[in-house]
Design a protein around this motif. Structure first.
Motif, PDB file in Angstrom:
ATOM      1  N   ASN A  30      65.172 -58.347   8.740  1.00 43.24           N
ATOM      2  CA  ASN A  30      65.312 -58.161  10.186  1.00 43.24           C
ATOM      3  C   ASN A  30      66.038 -59.337  10.836  1.00 43.24           C
ATOM      4  OD1 ASN A  30      64.313 -55.647  10.796  1.00 43.24           O
ATOM      5  ND2 ASN A  30      62.228 -56.321  11.151  1.00 43.24           N
ATOM      6  N   ALA A  31      66.929 -59.952  10.115  1.00 43.15           N
ATOM      7  CA  ALA A  31      67.580 -61.164  10.611  1.00 43.15           C
ATOM      8  C   ALA A  31      68.466 -60.895  11.820  1.00 43.15           C
ATOM      9  CB  ALA A  31      68.404 -61.806   9.496  1.00 43.15           C
ATOM     10  N   THR A  32      69.058 -59.696  11.907  1.00 45.91           N
ATOM     11  CA  THR A  32      70.000 -59.405  12.990  1.00 45.91           C
ATOM     12  C   THR A  32      69.335 -58.785  14.209  1.00 45.91           C
ATOM     13  OG1 THR A  32      70.515 -57.231  12.028  1.00 45.91           O
ATOM     14  CG2 THR A  32      71.880 -59.101  11.352  1.00 45.91           C
ATOM     15  N   ASN A  33      68.080 -58.397  14.094  1.00 44.77           N
ATOM     16  CA  ASN A  33      67.366 -57.783  15.220  1.00 44.77           C
ATOM     17  C   ASN A  33      66.442 -58.824  15.834  1.00 44.77           C
ATOM     18  OD1 ASN A  33      66.015 -56.189  17.054  1.00 44.77           O
ATOM     19  ND2 ASN A  33      65.673 -54.496  15.633  1.00 44.77           N
ATOM     20  N   THR A  34      66.925 -59.499  16.865  1.00 45.49           N
ATOM     21  CA  THR A  34      66.158 -60.596  17.459  1.00 45.49           C
ATOM     22  C   THR A  34      64.941 -60.114  18.232  1.00 45.49           C
ATOM     23  OG1 THR A  34      67.618 -60.554  19.397  1.00 45.49           O
ATOM     24  CG2 THR A  34      68.179 -62.079  17.612  1.00 45.49           C
ATOM     25  N   THR A  35      64.903 -58.844  18.595  1.00 46.69           N
ATOM     26  CA  THR A  35      63.743 -58.329  19.338  1.00 46.69           C
ATOM     27  C   THR A  35      62.531 -58.144  18.439  1.00 46.69           C
ATOM     28  OG1 THR A  35      64.465 -56.032  18.996  1.00 46.69           O
ATOM     29  CG2 THR A  35      65.218 -57.153  20.993  1.00 46.69           C
ATOM     30  N   LEU A  36      62.720 -58.220  17.122  1.00 43.50           N
ATOM     31  CA  LEU A  36      61.617 -58.054  16.184  1.00 43.50           C
ATOM     32  C   LEU A  36      61.291 -59.361  15.457  1.00 43.50           C
ATOM     33  CD1 LEU A  36      62.483 -54.558  14.635  1.00 43.50           C
ATOM     34  CD2 LEU A  36      60.700 -55.092  16.300  1.00 43.50           C
ATOM     35  N   THR A  37      61.700 -60.471  16.029  1.00 38.72           N
ATOM     36  CA  THR A  37      61.402 -61.768  15.423  1.00 38.72           C
ATOM     37  C   THR A  37      59.913 -62.061  15.532  1.00 38.72           C
ATOM     38  OG1 THR A  37      63.592 -62.616  16.001  1.00 38.72           O
ATOM     39  CG2 THR A  37      61.888 -64.236  15.498  1.00 38.72           C
ATOM     40  N   THR A  38      59.291 -62.388  14.420  1.00 44.79           N
ATOM     41  CA  THR A  38      57.865 -62.696  14.417  1.00 44.79           C
ATOM     42  C   THR A  38      57.636 -64.151  14.821  1.00 44.79           C
ATOM     43  OG1 THR A  38      57.903 -63.322  12.078  1.00 44.79           O
ATOM     44  CG2 THR A  38      57.446 -61.014  12.598  1.00 44.79           C
ATOM     45  N   LEU A  39      56.404 -64.448  15.166  1.00 43.00           N
ATOM     46  CA  LEU A  39      56.071 -65.805  15.593  1.00 43.00           C
ATOM     47  C   LEU A  39      56.320 -66.806  14.470  1.00 43.00           C
ATOM     48  CD1 LEU A  39      54.881 -67.688  17.748  1.00 43.00           C
ATOM     49  CD2 LEU A  39      52.620 -67.199  16.795  1.00 43.00           C
ATOM     50  N   GLN A  40      55.966 -66.448  13.255  1.00 44.30           N
ATOM     51  CA  GLN A  40      56.135 -67.375  12.135  1.00 44.30           C
ATOM     52  C   GLN A  40      57.613 -67.696  11.896  1.00 44.30           C
ATOM     53  OE1 GLN A  40      53.561 -68.775  10.913  1.00 44.30           O
ATOM     54  NE2 GLN A  40      52.085 -67.463  11.949  1.00 44.30           N
ATOM     55  N   ILE A  78      59.189 -66.665  22.851  1.00 41.71           N
ATOM     56  CA  ILE A  78      57.965 -66.946  22.095  1.00 41.71           C
ATOM     57  C   ILE A  78      56.888 -65.916  22.385  1.00 41.71           C
ATOM     58  CG2 ILE A  78      56.825 -68.439  23.786  1.00 41.71           C
ATOM     59  CD1 ILE A  78      57.109 -69.151  20.023  1.00 41.71           C
ATOM     60  N   ALA A  79      56.829 -65.407  23.636  1.00 40.12           N
ATOM     61  CA  ALA A  79      55.823 -64.404  23.987  1.00 40.12           C
ATOM     62  C   ALA A  79      56.085 -63.101  23.237  1.00 40.12           C
ATOM     63  CB  ALA A  79      55.812 -64.173  25.496  1.00 40.12           C
ATOM     64  N   LEU A  80      57.345 -62.684  23.187  1.00 41.98           N
ATOM     65  CA  LEU A  80      57.687 -61.466  22.450  1.00 41.98           C
ATOM     66  C   LEU A  80      57.401 -61.628  20.967  1.00 41.98           C
ATOM     67  CD1 LEU A  80      58.923 -58.647  22.333  1.00 41.98           C
ATOM     68  CD2 LEU A  80      61.190 -59.724  22.151  1.00 41.98           C
ATOM     69  N   SER A  81      57.716 -62.786  20.416  1.00 45.86           N
ATOM     70  CA  SER A  81      57.451 -63.034  18.999  1.00 45.86           C
ATOM     71  C   SER A  81      55.959 -63.003  18.705  1.00 45.86           C
ATOM     72  CB  SER A  81      58.042 -64.387  18.583  1.00 45.86           C
ATOM     73  OG  SER A  81      59.437 -64.394  18.736  1.00 45.86           O
ATOM     74  N   PHE A  82      55.163 -63.553  19.615  1.00 40.96           N
ATOM     75  CA  PHE A  82      53.711 -63.524  19.438  1.00 40.96           C
ATOM     76  C   PHE A  82      53.200 -62.080  19.466  1.00 40.96           C
ATOM     77  CE2 PHE A  82      49.368 -63.635  21.093  1.00 40.96           C
ATOM     78  CZ  PHE A  82      48.773 -64.514  20.208  1.00 40.96           C
ATOM     79  N   VAL A 105      51.244 -60.121  16.415  1.00 39.77           N
ATOM     80  CA  VAL A 105      49.932 -59.504  16.607  1.00 39.77           C
ATOM     81  C   VAL A 105      49.988 -58.014  16.265  1.00 39.77           C
ATOM     82  CG1 VAL A 105      48.185 -58.897  18.324  1.00 39.77           C
ATOM     83  CG2 VAL A 105      49.179 -61.186  18.321  1.00 39.77           C
ATOM     84  N   ALA A 106      51.040 -57.335  16.724  1.00 38.80           N
ATOM     85  CA  ALA A 106      51.192 -55.914  16.407  1.00 38.80           C
ATOM     86  C   ALA A 106      51.329 -55.704  14.908  1.00 38.80           C
ATOM     87  CB  ALA A 106      52.412 -55.347  17.130  1.00 38.80           C
ATOM     88  N   ARG A 107      52.053 -56.609  14.268  1.00 37.87           N
ATOM     89  CA  ARG A 107      52.217 -56.511  12.819  1.00 37.87           C
ATOM     90  C   ARG A 107      50.884 -56.670  12.101  1.00 37.87           C
ATOM     91  NH1 ARG A 107      56.322 -60.060   9.021  1.00 37.87           N
ATOM     92  NH2 ARG A 107      55.434 -59.395   7.033  1.00 37.87           N
ATOM     93  N   VAL A 108      50.086 -57.624  12.541  1.00 35.93           N
ATOM     94  CA  VAL A 108      48.777 -57.849  11.921  1.00 35.93           C
ATOM     95  C   VAL A 108      47.872 -56.634  12.114  1.00 35.93           C
ATOM     96  CG1 VAL A 108      46.667 -59.209  12.049  1.00 35.93           C
ATOM     97  CG2 VAL A 108      48.881 -60.354  12.072  1.00 35.93           C
ATOM     98  N   VAL A 109      47.824 -56.106  13.321  1.00 39.45           N
ATOM     99  CA  VAL A 109      46.929 -54.988  13.619  1.00 39.45           C
ATOM    100  C   VAL A 109      47.355 -53.728  12.859  1.00 39.45           C
ATOM    101  CG1 VAL A 109      46.096 -53.449  15.435  1.00 39.45           C
ATOM    102  CG2 VAL A 109      46.285 -55.902  15.876  1.00 39.45           C
ATOM    103  N   VAL A 110      48.618 -53.347  13.000  1.00 39.57           N
ATOM    104  CA  VAL A 110      49.099 -52.118  12.357  1.00 39.57           C
ATOM    105  C   VAL A 110      49.117 -52.270  10.842  1.00 39.57           C
ATOM    106  CG1 VAL A 110      51.035 -50.520  12.157  1.00 39.57           C
ATOM    107  CG2 VAL A 110      50.460 -51.499  14.385  1.00 39.57           C
ATOM    108  N   PRO A 158      44.647 -69.005  14.984  1.00 35.13           N
ATOM    109  CA  PRO A 158      44.123 -67.623  14.961  1.00 35.13           C
ATOM    110  C   PRO A 158      43.323 -67.300  13.714  1.00 35.13           C
ATOM    111  CG  PRO A 158      46.385 -67.650  15.753  1.00 35.13           C
ATOM    112  CD  PRO A 158      46.098 -69.035  15.259  1.00 35.13           C
ATOM    113  N   ILE A 159      43.761 -67.802  12.564  1.00 39.01           N
ATOM    114  CA  ILE A 159      43.015 -67.549  11.327  1.00 39.01           C
ATOM    115  C   ILE A 159      41.674 -68.265  11.357  1.00 39.01           C
ATOM    116  CG2 ILE A 159      43.065 -67.768   8.829  1.00 39.01           C
ATOM    117  CD1 ILE A 159      45.021 -65.742   9.987  1.00 39.01           C
ATOM    118  N   PHE A 160      41.658 -69.493  11.874  1.00 39.15           N
ATOM    119  CA  PHE A 160      40.402 -70.233  11.982  1.00 39.15           C
ATOM    120  C   PHE A 160      39.405 -69.508  12.883  1.00 39.15           C
ATOM    121  CE2 PHE A 160      42.755 -74.481  11.201  1.00 39.15           C
ATOM    122  CZ  PHE A 160      42.719 -74.240   9.843  1.00 39.15           C
ATOM    123  N   LEU A 161      39.893 -68.835  13.908  1.00 39.44           N
ATOM    124  CA  LEU A 161      39.006 -68.149  14.843  1.00 39.44           C
ATOM    125  C   LEU A 161      38.446 -66.854  14.255  1.00 39.44           C
ATOM    126  CD1 LEU A 161      40.986 -68.598  18.186  1.00 39.44           C
ATOM    127  CD2 LEU A 161      39.043 -69.930  17.361  1.00 39.44           C
TER     128      LEU A 161
END
Length: 300
Positions: free
Chosen positions: A217-227, A70-74, A78-83, A277-280
């Protein structure tokens, strides 16, 4: 001096405030219900949700944040949102500025082709094949590069820039500035309201997106997003609910898990984790959002 309001005027004001208050309550209550449910004790809250939490507990959040990966997904989200947001704002603002210049080669043709993309899509399979040919599958860039340019965002920015005084650019040109220097020295700072609006659109879209993770990106578990991680957890919670309803859950472990962390509690907690996060962020951007929409929508 302003005279006192008549009884009819006071009654009308009270009615207006009452209607607006009820409307605000209708908007806020669903989120408040989810929040109270998520911080209540799972066993007590089954008796009903009250104004205050029933047996205050953060057990639901603890269980969700203790999930494996879950930490990696988070971090990926976040990186996806920023970039993704930064690329979208830069590319759309630059393209919108170029489309506002009559000197741009093939300006009308390219602008019309951009608008066509708002109504015509290549479809999922051609898009998948295109991403594969570009080498974007199972990479982080499949999240951010396809959303760099949005026709709707470009139109908003172009419309906003066209309302800025021409004298500002003319003065910069007299001082020897070129188009790109005018863009980041004059146009970009003056376009903060509309750019903040685009930033909200892009950030919310990137944060909530999960389907592209599921497809590209279904087969790359290291790039799983939080959603997408939470989406899979929701499916697991639903499967547990169906299992319990069918009467096949005879295992003591499943029964204990269902009592400690109910599937409904999982769904509600995940909803709150996704929305907080969106509310904040939104309250700090609201004034730019409103002014950007109002100014950018004056012309078509």
């Amino acid at each position: 001096m302003v005279g006192k309001k008549s009884a009819a005027s006071v009654a009308l004001d009270v009615l207006i405030y009452l209607v607006l208050g009820l409307f605000a309550l209708a908007c806020v209550y669903p989120f408040y219900y989810l929040f109270i449910y998520s911080i209540s004790d799972t066993r007590l809250v089954t008796q009903g949700v009250s104004f205050w939490p029933r047996g205050f507990s953060l057990y639901n959040y603890e269980q969700v944040f203790q999930l494996e990966g879950i930490a990696l997904s988070f971090f990926i989200s976040v990186a996806r949102v920023v970039v993704g947001t930064a690329l979208t704002v830069f590319c759309c603002s630059l393209l919108g500025y170029l489309f506002s210049k009559q000197e741009m080669p093939a300006r009308k043709f390219m602008y019309r082709m951009l608008i066509i993309t708002m109504y015509v899509s290549g479809g999922l399979i051609p898009t998948y094949l295109a991403y594969r040919s570009y080498g974007l599958l199972n990479t982080f860039w499949v999240y951010v590069l396809p959303t760099c340019v949005s026709a709707y965002n470009v139109i908003l920015i172009k419309t906003y820039i066209e309302q800025l005084p021409d004298s500002l650019e003319e003065a910069a040109m007299i001082d020897g500035a070129g188009y790109f220097k005018i863009y980041y020295k004059v146009i970009f700072p003056l376009s903060i309201p509309i750019l903040a609006t685009i930033m909200i659109f892009a950030a919310v879209g990137q944060w909530n997106s999960w389907f592209d993770n599921h497809i590209y990106n279904a087969t790359n578990t290291t790039l799983t997003t939080l959603q997408y991680k939470l989406y899979k957890l929701l499916n697991e919670a639903k499967a547990l609910t169906d299992l319990l309803k069918s009467g096949q859950a005879s295992s003591a472990d499943i029964q204990n898990a269902a009592q400690a962390l109910s599937p409904k509690g999982v769904r509600i907690t995940i909803t709150m984790v996704s929305a907080i996060p969106i509310f904040l962020v939104y309250p700090f951007m609201q004034r730019y959002f409103i002014s950007g929409i109002m100014i950018g929508a004056v012309k078509g």
